[in-house]
Design an enzyme around this catalytic site. Structure first.
Site: not given
Ligand code: DGL
Length: 202
Positions: A17-18, A49, A80, A159, A191, A193
């Site tokens: 993941d990012s 990302y 991600c 984050e 996402c 996150h």
């Molecule tokens: N966790 C990521 C996603 O699912 C990316 C979030 C990011 O890095 O902007 O999109």
């Protein structure tokens, strides 16, 4: 022959993941596949990302998969959404190894549970701009109405470890007030996150 296949099977699964968000996916994978071992790569140096160009996301994703291949993984999970949206088909064309994204499974599940055929998706700028979710529903032959919304401040917040409290609530409201929540019956957290703030989102 038996020895070879058990050697192959004992190789780890790569998950990336990012940043930290993909740990939500890793947790589920560990639960469903208790006999597997995993290598997790969180690109905390380059997160987020979601505001980067497609070329950059593809480039980072490709390098991470190569790094994980060098660690002898047997398959990879792109945990991600942004990378799944922008880079997955490229990765699958490039590498001779099973590589799975996270958009397909969410879409299949939402299709199954949505009662009134109105589905909302929230995600990063890049995921939403790519229309990856709408395209995946369409590809599946779904006739659900999909509306997609970007919530770019959620990832930096998460984050930073800010998962609860007034600031988080205010930012959630800032985005959710734009979404006609009375018109959708299912909201996809597009996402990896976002489950980390699901209590506040709920
Ligand atoms: N966790 C990521 C996603 O699912 C990316 C979030 C990011 O890095 O902007 O999109």
């Amino acid at each position: 022959m038996k020895t070879v296949s058990s050697k192959i099977n004992s190789r780890p699964i790569g998950v990336f993941d990012s940043g930290l968000g993909g740990l939500t996916v890793l947790k589920e994978l560990e639960q469903y596949l208790p006999n597997e071992s995993f290598i997790y790569f969180g690109d905390t140096a380059r997160v987020p990302y979601g505001n980067k160009s497609s070329d950059n996301v593809i480039n980072y994703s490709q390098r991470i998969i190569q790094f994980l291949i060098n660690k002898n993984i047997k398959l990879a999970v792109v945990a991600c959404n942004t990378s799944s949206a922008l880079a997955l088909s490229h990765l699958n064309n490039l590498f001779d190894m099973p590589i799975f994204g996270v958009i397909g499974p969410s879409v299949k599940f939402a299709e199954k549970i949505s009662k009134f055929s109105q589905i909302g998706v929230i995600g990063t700028n890049a995921t939403i701009k790519s229309k990856a979710y709408s395209k995946a529903f369409k590809k599946m032959g779904s006739n659900k109405k999909i509306t997609e919304y970007a919530c770019p401040l959620f990832v930096p917040l998460i984050e930073e470890g800010m998962l609860r409290g007034q600031i988080v609530k205010k930012i959630i409201l800032h985005y959710l007030k734009e979404i006609p929540l009375n018109k959708i019956d299912t909201l996809i957290l597009g996402c990896t996150h976002y489950p980390l703030i699901s209590t506040e989102l709920q």
